[in-house]
Design a protein around this motif. Structure first.
Motif, short mmCIF file in Angstrom:
data_model
loop_
_atom_site.label_atom_id
_atom_site.label_comp_id
_atom_site.label_asym_id
_atom_site.label_seq_id
_atom_site.Cartn_x
_atom_site.Cartn_y
_atom_site.Cartn_z
N VAL A 1 125.73 15.86 71.09
CA VAL A 1 124.72 16.89 71.34
C VAL A 1 124.69 17.28 72.81
O VAL A 1 124.50 18.44 73.17
CB VAL A 1 123.32 16.39 70.90
CG1 VAL A 1 122.25 17.43 71.19
CG2 VAL A 1 123.32 16.07 69.42
N LEU A 2 124.88 16.29 73.68
CA LEU A 2 124.87 16.55 75.12
C LEU A 2 126.10 17.36 75.54
O LEU A 2 126.04 18.15 76.47
CB LEU A 2 124.84 15.24 75.89
CG LEU A 2 123.64 14.31 75.60
CD1 LEU A 2 123.77 13.01 76.38
CD2 LEU A 2 122.33 15.01 75.95
N LYS A 3 127.21 17.15 74.80
CA LYS A 3 128.43 17.86 75.14
C LYS A 3 128.43 19.31 74.66
O LYS A 3 129.06 20.16 75.27
CB LYS A 3 129.64 17.12 74.53
CG LYS A 3 129.91 15.77 75.15
CD LYS A 3 131.15 15.13 74.53
CE LYS A 3 131.48 13.80 75.19
NZ LYS A 3 132.67 13.16 74.57
N PRO B 1 125.31 21.24 73.33
CA PRO B 1 123.93 21.45 72.85
C PRO B 1 123.72 22.83 72.23
O PRO B 1 122.99 22.96 71.24
CB PRO B 1 123.09 21.26 74.12
CG PRO B 1 124.04 21.52 75.25
CD PRO B 1 125.36 21.03 74.77
N LYS B 2 124.37 23.84 72.79
CA LYS B 2 124.17 25.20 72.29
C LYS B 2 124.60 25.31 70.83
O LYS B 2 123.85 25.79 69.97
CB LYS B 2 124.94 26.20 73.15
CG LYS B 2 124.75 27.65 72.71
CD LYS B 2 125.53 28.60 73.61
CE LYS B 2 125.38 30.04 73.13
NZ LYS B 2 126.15 30.99 73.97
N VAL C 1 125.04 22.95 68.60
CA VAL C 1 124.25 22.09 67.71
C VAL C 1 122.89 22.72 67.40
O VAL C 1 122.48 22.81 66.24
CB VAL C 1 124.05 20.69 68.33
CG1 VAL C 1 123.07 19.86 67.49
CG2 VAL C 1 125.39 19.97 68.43
N PHE C 2 122.20 23.18 68.42
CA PHE C 2 120.87 23.75 68.21
C PHE C 2 120.93 25.06 67.41
O PHE C 2 120.10 25.30 66.53
CB PHE C 2 120.16 23.98 69.55
CG PHE C 2 119.75 22.70 70.23
CD1 PHE C 2 119.03 21.74 69.54
CD2 PHE C 2 120.12 22.45 71.54
CE1 PHE C 2 118.66 20.55 70.16
CE2 PHE C 2 119.77 21.26 72.16
CZ PHE C 2 119.04 20.31 71.47
N THR D 1 128.52 16.30 64.07
CA THR D 1 127.23 16.20 64.77
C THR D 1 126.15 16.98 64.03
O THR D 1 125.02 16.49 63.86
CB THR D 1 127.36 16.72 66.22
OG1 THR D 1 128.39 16.00 66.88
CG2 THR D 1 126.07 16.52 66.99
#
Length: 377
Positions: A112-114, A116-117, A119-120, A179
């Motif tokens: 998610v940190l790699k 984030p766009k 995933v969200f 993810t």
């Protein structure tokens, strides 16, 4: 070489058998046609291993075979030796979720940190497009209340492990796919009951706390146990990670067979309309998922990944929820049909995209895609 020729011969025999089924139906030999249909699928399922193109659709053909045989001989599927097979639905889903957990680790959450766009955006599209499409279909097609609730249910559950398999085959962004599936599944005990109450509460009563508990027991607990198992045993359980995709696909086939057999009579009355709804729902999910990703400025590869994540739903989870509510033969019908159709359409879409890769991959992604292509060739 001899085995290859034998497999090809069985494939041709399956076509001859299919012609025989058609002839028997025309002559009015119904029971003989049913028996020959089973023989047709046996020849086909063995014979496809001799054809490189059809081999990629083996899971799809298994699903079609399970659904067809369940429609023909429901009495042998619904009950085996006095045992009600519907009881298997929840344990099989728990097995799938445990398997997903064993393949998960800290790296999936760091993902998610790699990105984030992606995933969200993927999670937002997942929990808006499919529920709203489901509600629209129920209002347009005027389904009976419990059938309508089943349509909305499939729209409110997360994506399933099938989306990861098909994203792998399509050369999609597999890290993003895994993810998204992981986080959507973890969020399901909280989001799915609320969405069901808001959208399906007009058709059947929805107990939000009860559904949260049911989904947590069915999804969350085995998923966490799988993650803990992976953490403790790690590489020592690599054999389990290798076996889980096959176990998950087998479990999905059994779930579809049981649900179709249990709801056979209802399917004969309303099945065609449900199939049409599933085709529209699934196709619109792919389309809106892809263009939703493009609207939010994601590249083509990530948009394809999200399209598959949005279009494919966790039919097993939906069937399990329907069973827990005591409505497997009504509310569980649409998940069974949707699950069957999405595997068919998803297989064709994944193979099409694999043969038509996008041009916005990094050098590292191109190397990974070439590895995938060589592994699936």
């Amino acid at each position: 070489m001899k085995i290859q020729k034998l497999l090809q011969a069985l494939l041709w025999l399956s076509l001859v058998t299919l012609l025989g089924v058609t002839l028997l139906v025309q002559l009015g030999y119904e029971m003989e046609a049913k028996a020959m249909t089973v023989i047709f699928f046996i020849f086909l399922l063995v014979g496809i291993n001799g054809n490189e193109f059809l081999k990629g659709f083996s899971f799809t053909i298994w699903v079609i075979a399970a659904a067809t045989i369940s429609m023909i001989f429901p009495q042998y599927i619904v009950e085996v030796g006095g045992f009600n097979t519907e009881v298997l639905i929840v344990p099989l889903i728990q097995l799938i979720m445990f398997g997903m957990g064993t393949a998960m680790g800290l790296k999936d959450f760091i993902g998610v940190l790699k990105m984030p766009k992606g995933v969200f955006i993927g999670l937002f599209l997942q929990f808006t497009i499919m529920p709203l499409l489901a509600l629209s279909l129920t209002l347009m097609m005027d389904f009976p209340p419990e059938i309508a609730a089943g349509v909305i249910l499939i729209g409110c559950v997360p994506c399933g492990v099938s989306s990861n398999i098909l994203n792998f085959l399509s050369k999609g962004n597999l890290a993003l796919s895994i993810t998204l599936t992981s986080f959507a599944t973890i969020m399901a005990p909280f989001i799915t009951p609320v969405l069901m109450q808001k959208l399906a509460g007009q058709f059947i009563p929805i107990d939000i706390p009860g559904m949260m508990l049911s989904i947590s027991k069915m999804i969350f607990l085995p998923l966490i146990l799988g993650i803990v198992f992976n953490r403790i045993f790690g590489k020592r359980s690599s054999w389990l990670n290798s076996a889980m995709p096959l176990l998950a696909m087998t479990a999905n086939v059994i779930i579809i067979a049981v649900i179709v057999a249990a709801g056979r009579d209802s399917l004969l009355n309303i099945g065609l309309l449900l199939f049409l709804a599933a085709a529209i729902h699934n196709g619109a999910g792919y389309l809106l998922g892809y263009w939703g990703g493009r609207l939010f400025k994601l590249n083509k590869r990530d948009s394809r990944t999200i399209a598959i994540e949005v279009g494919l739903q966790n039919g097993g989870m939906a069937a399990g929820i329907a069973f827990e509510l005591g409505r497997a033969s009504t509310m569980g019908l649409y998940p069974a049909i949707f699950g069957t159709w999405m595997d068919i359409s998803g297989s064709f879409l994944a193979n099409w995209w694999r043969k038509n890769p996008v041009d916005d991959m990094s050098a590292e992604e191109v190397i990974q895609a070439e590895k995938i292509d060589s592994a699936t060739a």
